[in-house]
Design an enzyme around this catalytic site. Structure first.
Site, short mmCIF file in Angstrom:
data_model
loop_
_atom_site.label_atom_id
_atom_site.label_comp_id
_atom_site.label_asym_id
_atom_site.label_seq_id
_atom_site.Cartn_x
_atom_site.Cartn_y
_atom_site.Cartn_z
N GLU A 114 0.85 -1.19 0.00
CA GLU A 114 0.00 0.00 0.00
C GLU A 114 0.88 1.24 0.00
OE1 GLU A 114 -1.65 0.57 4.28
OE2 GLU A 114 -1.42 -1.59 3.97
N LYS A 116 2.90 4.45 1.08
CA LYS A 116 3.46 4.97 2.34
C LYS A 116 3.07 6.45 2.44
CE LYS A 116 7.66 5.34 5.10
NZ LYS A 116 7.47 6.78 5.41
N ASP A 118 2.64 10.19 3.59
CA ASP A 118 3.59 11.13 4.19
C ASP A 118 2.80 12.08 5.08
OD1 ASP A 118 6.01 12.21 4.73
OD2 ASP A 118 6.21 13.32 2.85
N TYR A 250 -4.84 1.88 8.94
CA TYR A 250 -4.25 0.71 8.28
C TYR A 250 -3.86 -0.43 9.21
CZ TYR A 250 -0.12 3.46 9.61
OH TYR A 250 0.80 4.21 10.31
N LYS A 342 11.08 2.90 -0.31
CA LYS A 342 10.87 4.32 -0.54
C LYS A 342 11.19 4.73 -1.97
CE LYS A 342 11.25 7.04 2.93
NZ LYS A 342 11.74 7.95 4.01
N CYS A 436 18.34 44.89 8.74
CA CYS A 436 17.08 44.30 8.29
C CYS A 436 16.65 44.95 6.98
CB CYS A 436 16.00 44.50 9.36
SG CYS A 436 14.35 43.97 8.84
N CYS A 439 13.32 47.16 7.86
CA CYS A 439 13.29 48.35 8.73
C CYS A 439 14.65 48.99 8.97
CB CYS A 439 12.65 47.99 10.08
SG CYS A 439 13.63 46.84 11.08
N CYS A 452 15.85 39.90 13.11
CA CYS A 452 15.65 41.33 13.29
C CYS A 452 15.07 41.54 14.69
CB CYS A 452 14.69 41.88 12.24
SG CYS A 452 14.19 43.59 12.56
N CYS A 458 9.22 46.54 13.19
CA CYS A 458 9.60 46.17 11.82
C CYS A 458 8.36 45.98 10.97
CB CYS A 458 10.43 44.89 11.86
SG CYS A 458 10.89 44.27 10.24
#
Length: 705
Positions: A114, A116, A118, A250, A342, A436, A439, A452, A458
């Site tokens: 079946e 796999k 994720d 499952y 996999k 940054c 800002c 930052c 900011c």
């Protein structure tokens, strides 16, 4: 409607809705239109509102939990949730098959293969057919209790259905492909059963979520797996419900088959049984007998991978015979009878044209690679994350480089390596800017991350900060949501948080979506919020590591903002739950000159409530220390917030879910399903009178008496 007639109609409606949920979510074969389903559901809601005493925890109306949790409980799994041995190498698959056949003395071998999935692995526990708890995989033996969140997933039945000997009647338009597992047969529902499944977010829902996050100025998720796991672990079930999770079950981890029919003898029968119980099972399993058949199935799914609508990263191979599985057993880490074969990572080569720093809502500056557009698994990729400055240096990625980009299930790709080009003159090493880009504030380094520190001023962070500052647990300003906050920043009306309190209706009225009345309401709401309790103010500031509960503990411990601002790390660690890392984050926030300047400006505009430490209880005693308290129903003499403050002043922790560790439940008028849960678990239940008497016993009363 009279109570007896209402009870009968409610029973019928619940059966009908569960049946149509089963057809829609398990069989992909709805019999009725969405409008008709909605009509049935609305009728059930109306009857339950008319007769709240008839509401049960397994009613289809009770999916979305109430108030946010303070933390997830740790739950023991009914059986270990082991990981799988895995590899991308076909030779490793053949070795697995050879070892298994040898161990079984050439016993006839068949496998179930079946996809796999994720996603995030979960355990679902049903008692007498009713969902009673759900937990994440955790360390395989203990996980986090996410019951309220799992209850919001439409594909998870709150009550299992008894299987029909001849299979459920089908009908209506098919939404899915051909099913690999029938609904016929299946064992009767045990009085106790724990099943394992994978919580996923379908690609379409993931893309819709990320689009909304980007529009709100928030960081998008890297992939559906992270989005699913993040949604599953939200402390507020309402947020989980809004993120449209799905599930595929499952495995049966444990069950009490006493008094029922024979349990499944094979993995194929397990899948048939799960579906017959009304649990959603992936539609693509197949029964095979040879490695070549496994390889063919693997190749078939890899070719279809981008058209499935959900993320997979390989196939799972399981021995079909359950008795033979018991004979093979497990290692300390994985079963000997299963293998994850996999897919290789998805990779493409392109040119990195520029590296730009991107400022996120929390102030973390992330280097982003702007790529020459390339097709990667059917998707045009033009951007890739470089994570942080140390990752850029480690991989020595530079502008103009030819790079290999990997998707590997990720929707936001990653640059995995630079491809050498003899004779090609490379650009200079990339460096994070000193200031940054939003800002101009000097950036600081915190571990591998660049940040930052101008968190309250900011612009790149400001819209998200405003939303948090105005949220329900902070200043609670109605109407100051994502779109309005972004608009105020974009139009230059709010350049830093204190500017919120200087807004005038005449400034807001010309903005899109506003008129005189709505502009006036927003300004009035902000002005009312200018009188705020210390804990709400602290939470609204968005101090790193400081959530609702910690903000409340800080306010109770220090009483005044001035005392908290002057506290050092050692003083902060005297607060329960504040460790060295959190203390360092808090002192760092207050020590930052820009934050200090903005705090002073806020305090000129805000009337800040003060909380004397342990003020509600003599001598600062904590007679309810360590107890968990749950409230359900309406209280006549207290608001929910006041009631929580009172029990927490005595050392208890107010939580929103009932478990065996709950100290007591306070039940007011029209209590919900939490009362039933408490009674089922034998947890002490107090009515409002008994609760007030308990408070009085410890010298506490409404109003601080």
């Amino acid at each position: 409607m009279e109570r007896e007639a209402a009870a009968e109609r409610i029973h019928v409606l619940r059966q009908q809705i569960r049946h149509h949920d089963y057809l829609y979510y398990v069989r992909d074969a709805p019999e009725i239109a969405d409008a008709e389903y909605d009509r049935l559901f609305r009728e059930l809601v109306a009857l339950e509102e008319e007769h709240p005493e008839l509401v049960s925890p397994d009613s289809p109306t009770q999916r979305v939990g109430g108030e946010p949790l303070d933390a997830f409980p740790t739950l023991e799994h009914a059986a270990p949730m082991l990981s799988l041995d895995s590899s991308e190498d076909p030779a490793a698959l053949r070795r697995f098959d050879e070892r298994l056949r040898k161990a079984l003395d050439d016993h006839a071998v068949a496998y179930v293969v079946e996809p796999k999935l994720d996603g995030a692995s979960v355990e679902l526990v049903y008692e007498h057919g009713v969902l009673v708890r759900a937990a994440t995989r955790g360390d395989g033996r203990r996980g986090e209790g996410v019951t309220e969140n799992v209850r919001t997933i439409q594909a998870v039945p709150l009550r299992l259905r008894e299987p029909q000997a001849d299979g459920a009647k089908s009908g209506g338009k098919k939404r899915g492909g051909a099913k690999g597992v029938s609904t016929k047969g299946g064992a009767a529902v045990p009085r106790f059963v724990a099943v394992r499944g994978e919580v996923v977010m379908n690609v379409e829902d993931f893309e819709r979520l990320n689009q909304r996050l980007v529009e709100e100025g928030r960081e998008p998720f890297a992939n559906p797996r992270n989005a699913a796991a993040g949604a599953l672990r939200q402390l507020d079930p309402q947020i989980t419900a809004a993120r449209r999770l799905d599930v595929a079950v499952y495995d049966i981890l444990a069950a009490d088959w006493t008094g029922g029919g024979p349990p499944p003898a094979s993995q194929w029968q397990v899948l048939e049984t799960l579906r017959a119980w009304g649990l959603r099972v992936n539609r693509l399993p197949r029964r095979v007998e040879t490695v070549d058949e496994i390889l063919a199935y693997h190749a078939e799914l890899e070719a279809r991978r981008d058209d499935l609508g959900f993320e997979i990263d390989g196939v799972v191979v399981k021995l079909d015979d359950l008795a033979a599985r018991d004979e093979l057993g497990t290692t300390a880490r994985h079963p000997r009878w299963a293998f994850a074969f996999k897919f290789p990572p998805r990779v493409e080569v392109t040119r990195l044209e520029r590296i730009v720093p991107s400022v996120g809502r929390t102030g973390v500056v992330t280097p982003v690679a702007l790529l020459r557009p390339v097709q990667l698994s059917g998707v045009t990729v033009a951007r890739a994350t470089l994570h942080n400055r140390e990752e850029v240096a480690r991989k020595d990625v530079r502008e103009g480089d030819r790079v290999r980009v990997q998707r590997a299930g990720d929707v936001i790709p990653q640059v995995i390596e630079v491809i050498e080009e003899p004779g090609h003159e490379r650009g200079p090493a990339w460096r994070m800017p000193a200031e940054c880009p939003s800002c101009g504030t000097g950036l600081v380094e915190r571990g591998p991350f660049t940040v930052c520190p101008n968190s309250l001023g900011c612009p790149a962070q400001l819209a998200g900060r405003i939303v948090h500052f105005a949220s329900r647990d902070a200043l609670d300003v109605e109407g100051l949501g994502d779109e309005t906050s972004k608009l105020l920043v974009a139009e230059g009306l709010v350049r830093r948080l204190p500017d919120l309190f200087d807004l005038q209706p005449a400034q807001i009225e010309p903005l899109p979506g506003f008129a005189a009345v709505s502009a006036g309401k927003l300004v009035d709401g902000i002005r009312r919020a200018a009188k705020v309790d210390l804990d709400r103010f602290l939470y609204g500031l968005g101090i790193p590591e400081v959530g609702v509960a910690v903000a409340r503990d800080l306010a109770r411990h220090f009483g005044k903002l001035s005392a908290l601002r002057e506290a050092d790390d050692e003083g902060l660690q005297q607060v329960p739950g504040v460790g060295p890392r959190m203390a360092e984050q808090i002192t760092g926030f207050f020590a930052e000159p820009l934050n200090s300047e903005l705090l002073d400006a806020l305090l000129e505009r805000v009337e800040l409530g003060e909380t004397e430490p342990a003020a509600r209880h003599p001598a600062g005693e904590q007679p309810l220390a360590g107890k968990k308290v749950v409230f359900t129903g309406a209280l006549a003499k207290l608001t929910r917030r006041e009631a929580k403050d009172l029990v927490e002043s005595l050392g208890a922790r107010a939580t929103s879910s009932v478990s065996k560790s709950t100290g007591f439940v306070v039940a007011g008028e029209d209590p919900g399903s939490k009362l039933d849960e408490a009674q089922a678990l034998g947890v002490t239940v107090l009515d409002e009178g008994a609760f007030l008497a308990l408070l009085a016993e410890h010298g506490v009363a409404p109003g601080g008496g």
